[in-house]
Design a protein around this motif. Structure first.
Motif, PDB file in Angstrom:
ATOM      1  N   LEU A 178       1.818  -6.463 -12.725  1.00 14.43           N
ATOM      2  CA  LEU A 178       1.175  -6.588 -11.426  1.00 14.43           C
ATOM      3  C   LEU A 178      -0.075  -5.714 -11.412  1.00 14.43           C
ATOM      4  N   PRO A 179      -1.124  -6.133 -10.696  1.00 15.68           N
ATOM      5  CA  PRO A 179      -2.270  -5.233 -10.529  1.00 15.68           C
ATOM      6  C   PRO A 179      -1.861  -4.022  -9.688  1.00 15.68           C
ATOM      7  N   VAL A 180      -2.059  -2.836 -10.250  1.00 16.40           N
ATOM      8  CA  VAL A 180      -1.782  -1.586  -9.539  1.00 16.40           C
ATOM      9  C   VAL A 180      -3.081  -0.786  -9.562  1.00 16.40           C
ATOM     10  N   ARG A 181      -3.706  -0.630  -8.406  1.00 13.39           N
ATOM     11  CA  ARG A 181      -5.015   0.014  -8.326  1.00 13.39           C
ATOM     12  C   ARG A 181      -4.952   1.253  -7.447  1.00 13.39           C
ATOM     13  N   TYR A 182      -5.830   2.189  -7.755  1.00 14.00           N
ATOM     14  CA  TYR A 182      -5.946   3.410  -6.957  1.00 14.00           C
ATOM     15  C   TYR A 182      -7.270   3.393  -6.212  1.00 14.00           C
ATOM     16  N   LEU A 183      -7.218   3.574  -4.885  1.00 12.92           N
ATOM     17  CA  LEU A 183      -8.395   3.638  -4.036  1.00 12.92           C
ATOM     18  C   LEU A 183      -8.521   5.061  -3.515  1.00 12.92           C
ATOM     19  N   GLN A 184      -9.584   5.745  -3.915  1.00 11.56           N
ATOM     20  CA  GLN A 184      -9.750   7.156  -3.577  1.00 11.56           C
ATOM     21  C   GLN A 184     -10.538   7.307  -2.286  1.00 11.56           C
ATOM     22  N   GLU A 185      -9.966   8.049  -1.342  1.00  8.71           N
ATOM     23  CA  GLU A 185     -10.654   8.343  -0.091  1.00  8.71           C
ATOM     24  C   GLU A 185     -11.754   9.364  -0.333  1.00  8.71           C
ATOM     25  N   PHE A 186     -12.823   9.280   0.432  1.00  3.61           N
ATOM     26  CA  PHE A 186     -13.916  10.248   0.306  1.00  3.61           C
ATOM     27  C   PHE A 186     -13.546  11.573   0.961  1.00  3.61           C
ATOM     28  N   ALA A 187     -12.530  11.560   1.821  1.00  4.36           N
ATOM     29  CA  ALA A 187     -12.039  12.762   2.500  1.00  4.36           C
ATOM     30  C   ALA A 187     -10.646  12.430   3.021  1.00  4.36           C
ATOM     31  N   PRO A 188      -9.843  13.431   3.363  1.00  5.29           N
ATOM     32  CA  PRO A 188      -8.533  13.135   3.961  1.00  5.29           C
ATOM     33  C   PRO A 188      -8.700  12.350   5.255  1.00  5.29           C
ATOM     34  N   LEU A 189      -8.137  11.155   5.314  1.00  6.39           N
ATOM     35  CA  LEU A 189      -8.337  10.254   6.447  1.00  6.39           C
ATOM     36  C   LEU A 189      -7.074  10.028   7.263  1.00  6.39           C
ATOM     37  N   GLY A 190      -6.012  10.766   6.982  1.00  4.76           N
ATOM     38  CA  GLY A 190      -4.786  10.571   7.734  1.00  4.76           C
ATOM     39  C   GLY A 190      -3.998   9.377   7.237  1.00  4.76           C
ATOM     40  N   THR A 191      -2.865   9.131   7.883  1.00  2.99           N
ATOM     41  CA  THR A 191      -1.982   8.053   7.434  1.00  2.99           C
ATOM     42  C   THR A 191      -2.536   6.671   7.736  1.00  2.99           C
ATOM     43  N   GLY A 192      -3.490   6.573   8.664  1.00  2.00           N
ATOM     44  CA  GLY A 192      -4.060   5.264   8.990  1.00  2.00           C
ATOM     45  C   GLY A 192      -5.516   5.113   8.633  1.00  2.00           C
ATOM     46  N   VAL A 196       0.863  -1.176   0.000  1.00  2.00           N
ATOM     47  CA  VAL A 196       0.000   0.000   0.000  1.00  2.00           C
ATOM     48  C   VAL A 196       0.902   1.229   0.000  1.00  2.00           C
ATOM     49  N   ILE A 197       0.667   2.130  -0.961  1.00  2.00           N
ATOM     50  CA  ILE A 197       1.430   3.373  -1.053  1.00  2.00           C
ATOM     51  C   ILE A 197       0.479   4.521  -0.745  1.00  2.00           C
ATOM     52  N   LEU A 198       0.800   5.284   0.278  1.00  2.00           N
ATOM     53  CA  LEU A 198      -0.035   6.409   0.706  1.00  2.00           C
ATOM     54  C   LEU A 198       0.414   7.657  -0.040  1.00  2.00           C
ATOM     55  N   ILE A 199      -0.450   8.168  -0.933  1.00  2.00           N
ATOM     56  CA  ILE A 199      -0.052   9.279  -1.800  1.00  2.00           C
ATOM     57  C   ILE A 199      -0.654  10.610  -1.373  1.00  2.00           C
ATOM     58  N   PHE A 250       1.445  -7.030   4.647  1.00  2.00           N
ATOM     59  CA  PHE A 250       1.407  -6.015   3.595  1.00  2.00           C
ATOM     60  C   PHE A 250       2.317  -4.856   3.985  1.00  2.00           C
ATOM     61  N   PHE A 251       3.028  -4.338   2.979  1.00  2.00           N
ATOM     62  CA  PHE A 251       3.895  -3.183   3.171  1.00  2.00           C
ATOM     63  C   PHE A 251       3.058  -1.906   3.095  1.00  2.00           C
ATOM     64  N   VAL A 252       3.452  -0.912   3.851  1.00  2.00           N
ATOM     65  CA  VAL A 252       2.848   0.422   3.801  1.00  2.00           C
ATOM     66  C   VAL A 252       3.985   1.417   3.609  1.00  2.00           C
ATOM     67  N   LEU A 253       3.918   2.198   2.522  1.00  2.00           N
ATOM     68  CA  LEU A 253       4.991   3.137   2.191  1.00  2.00           C
ATOM     69  C   LEU A 253       4.405   4.524   1.974  1.00  2.00           C
ATOM     70  N   ASN A 254       5.008   5.528   2.587  1.00  2.00           N
ATOM     71  CA  ASN A 254       4.665   6.904   2.286  1.00  2.00           C
ATOM     72  C   ASN A 254       5.277   7.301   0.959  1.00  2.00           C
ATOM     73  N   ALA A 255       4.507   8.020   0.140  1.00  2.00           N
ATOM     74  CA  ALA A 255       4.967   8.339  -1.210  1.00  2.00           C
ATOM     75  C   ALA A 255       6.076   9.371  -1.220  1.00  2.00           C
ATOM     76  N   GLN A 262       1.615  -9.686  -4.854  1.00  2.00           N
ATOM     77  CA  GLN A 262       0.463  -9.969  -5.704  1.00  2.00           C
ATOM     78  C   GLN A 262      -0.287  -8.726  -6.153  1.00  2.00           C
ATOM     79  N   GLU A 263      -0.215  -7.647  -5.395  1.00  2.00           N
ATOM     80  CA  GLU A 263      -0.993  -6.460  -5.745  1.00  2.00           C
ATOM     81  C   GLU A 263      -0.402  -5.239  -5.056  1.00  2.00           C
ATOM     82  N   ILE A 264      -0.489  -4.097  -5.736  1.00  2.00           N
ATOM     83  CA  ILE A 264      -0.032  -2.826  -5.191  1.00  2.00           C
ATOM     84  C   ILE A 264      -1.211  -1.861  -5.213  1.00  2.00           C
ATOM     85  N   LEU A 265      -1.531  -1.292  -4.069  1.00  2.00           N
ATOM     86  CA  LEU A 265      -2.656  -0.378  -3.925  1.00  2.00           C
ATOM     87  C   LEU A 265      -2.142   1.017  -3.608  1.00  2.00           C
TER      88      LEU A 265
END
Length: 495
Positions: free
Chosen positions: A78-92, A5-8, A110-115, A51-54
């Motif tokens: 690899l599947p690379v998908r974008y999941l859009q938040e409905f509002a800013p939800l913070g890093t978690g 998971v990459i937090l953008i 799962f890995f979590v990386l700040n962009a 298997q997947e990058i979000l």
């Protein structure tokens, strides 16, 4: 099975990265020739079992982002998908909101990386440490000096077990020289503490609504979860959070200056990971010094001297006798003959005129301190502009004058972005503000043409007769300029 998971983030963040983030989402800004988050995806794709990058953020899925995702899926298979938040939800908050998509398929972790970090991404080493002794949270840490550690999340560890005993985000006093890198490896059970934080926020929100409002509903901040303050600080010392230390390259990318530094780090790493991306000196070609990236579509004159640490984007034209060092030239830009560009970022479609000198002030880490980190401070302090790299914005033009204007003789280009240091006169750097379409800065630059110049000789004063092209006489932009609709700016006096 593994996921990443990459937090953008989103467009309202990254204010220190302006004006570069006005034209393109910050995660897609090219660093060392490729979009910033492509380095993250490349590292994740090399982990066995991925298997997947979000991607999680609240950017609108516009055309550049969509095109990047499609190209990334084809390149890395690899599947690379974008999941859009409905509002800013913070890093978690995004992790908890999209927990079903993250846990689909039953990944072991799962890995979590700040962009906005630059790193060599030791993901395989983190995975090996996790498999040796499984814990819900594994943080990647590195060291910083005592002063700069206050700008990061500080970690106090058990030296024998590497358990995180204490965690403080940006403390006011010295806590530890071990800092959080913003790269994590989580087990599926790591989402349980996020659920607890969400439920606690929801209860607190309902209590506040009951006291202050009659209308029912969920408190808008209930979905916001801060990993660092709400989770790491609360769980430290309970045997759930551990740290994996690295001595590899790492830096945050918060400002334009840090983007140049990150480009240097990635270019040096290309010698091992992607040697094919580095330009090589060939007979009849430009002179290459150090690590340089040149896009295949760029046109570079044979007499140009490039490097070290230069990145040239798509469709760039570099004229004869150009000297380029410690800079990023974005796609579509033109550097005319005998220009000198140092410690700068030349924006999309910009033109730097003949014999112009564009030079910024480097703000690299202290080379005498092996634990020094990049200072990502704001461009302004106490109403004054800090010394920083020069930024030429989109469709702007350099010191040569009307001849280099893409909009034609005597016209100002539509959609220009004011530079952080006046491009027309880098020695007279009193730009009033760093905003897009800044008529005030444009008038200031124009009003000093021919009075002060910093030309090919790098000295103040007008260029000597016969030494090069003279700057044109002062010319004011037309009063019908499209820059005027900014009502918040005071209307300057006529010429």
């Amino acid at each position: 099975m593994l996921k990443a998971v990459i937090l953008i983030g989103g467009p309202q963040k990254g204010t220190r990265f302006r004006p570069l983030s006005f034209e393109v989402p910050k995660p897609l800004f090219p660093v060392a020739g490729v979009p910033m988050i492509q380095h993250h995806i490349e590292a994740c794709a090399q982990v066995p079992g991925m298997q997947e990058i979000l991607l999680i953020g609240f950017y609108q899925p516009d055309e550049p982002l969509t095109q990047f995702l499609e190209a990334a899926q084809q390149e890395f298979n690899l599947p690379v998908r974008y999941l859009q938040e409905f509002a800013p939800l913070g890093t978690g908050g995004g992790l908890y909101h999209f927990r079903d998509q993250i846990l689909a398929g039953g990944p072991e972790a799962f890995f979590v990386l700040n962009a906005d970090v630059c790193s060599d991404f030791p993901l395989n080493a983190m995975l090996d440490a996790h498999r040796c002794e499984r814990h819900p949270f594994l943080l990647l840490g590195t060291t910083a000096n005592r002063t700069q550690s206050l700008n990061y999340g500080c970690i106090v560890e058990n030296p024998q077990t590497h358990e995180v005993l204490h965690y403080v985000e940006k403390p006011s006093t010295f806590i530890s020289d071990i800092i959080n890198c913003g790269i994590y490896l989580f087990s599926p059970e790591a989402l349980k503490p996020l659920r607890d934080v969400f439920q606690r926020n929801q209860q607190d929100g309902q209590f506040c609504l009951a006291l202050g409002e009659d209308s029912p509903g969920l408190w808008p901040g209930a979905g916001t979860i801060r990993l660092e303050q709400d989770v790491f600080s609360a769980l430290a010392g309970q045997g759930q959070i551990y740290v994996h230390l690295t001595d590899g390259i790492w830096s945050q990318i918060k400002s334009a200056g840090s983007a140049l530094y990150a480009s240097r780090l990635y270019l040096s790493r290309y010698q091992v990971t992607h040697p094919e991306r580095l330009a090589k000196h060939t007979p009849g070609g430009p002179r290459i010094r150090g690590n340089v990236y040149i896009h295949p579509t760029a046109k570079v004159a044979p007499s140009a001297v490039l490097g070290p640490n230069v990145s040239i984007g798509k469709g760039v034209t570099v004229g004869e006798g150009v000297r380029l060092r410690e800079s990023i030239v974005l796609h579509g830009a033109t550097l005319q003959e005998h220009t000198c560009v140092l410690h700068s970022i030349v924006g999309w479609g910009s033109t730097v005129g003949r014999w112009a000198r564009v030079e910024g002030t480097p703000n690299d880490p202290n080379p005498n301190d092996p634990r020094a980190r990049m200072d990502s401070e704001s461009l302004f302090k106490d109403g004054k502009l800090r010394p920083a790299i020069t930024i030429l914005g989109m469709s702007s033009w350099g010191a040569q004058g009307c001849e280099s204007s893409p909009a034609g003789e005597g016209q100002w280009p539509v959609g220009s972005v004011c530079s952080s240091v006046c491009a027309c006169d880098s020695s007279f750097s009193k730009v009033p503000a760093l905003v897009t379409k800044c008529l005030l800065c444009a008038r200031f630059c124009v009003s000093h043409w021919g009075q002060k110049a910093r030309g090919a000789y790098g000295q103040e004063g007008s260029l000597p007769a016969g030494s090069g092209p003279q700057l044109p006489a002062p010319v004011c932009p037309p009063m019908t300029s499209p820059w005027y609709p900014l009502s918040r700016l005071p209307r300057p006096d006529p010429c």
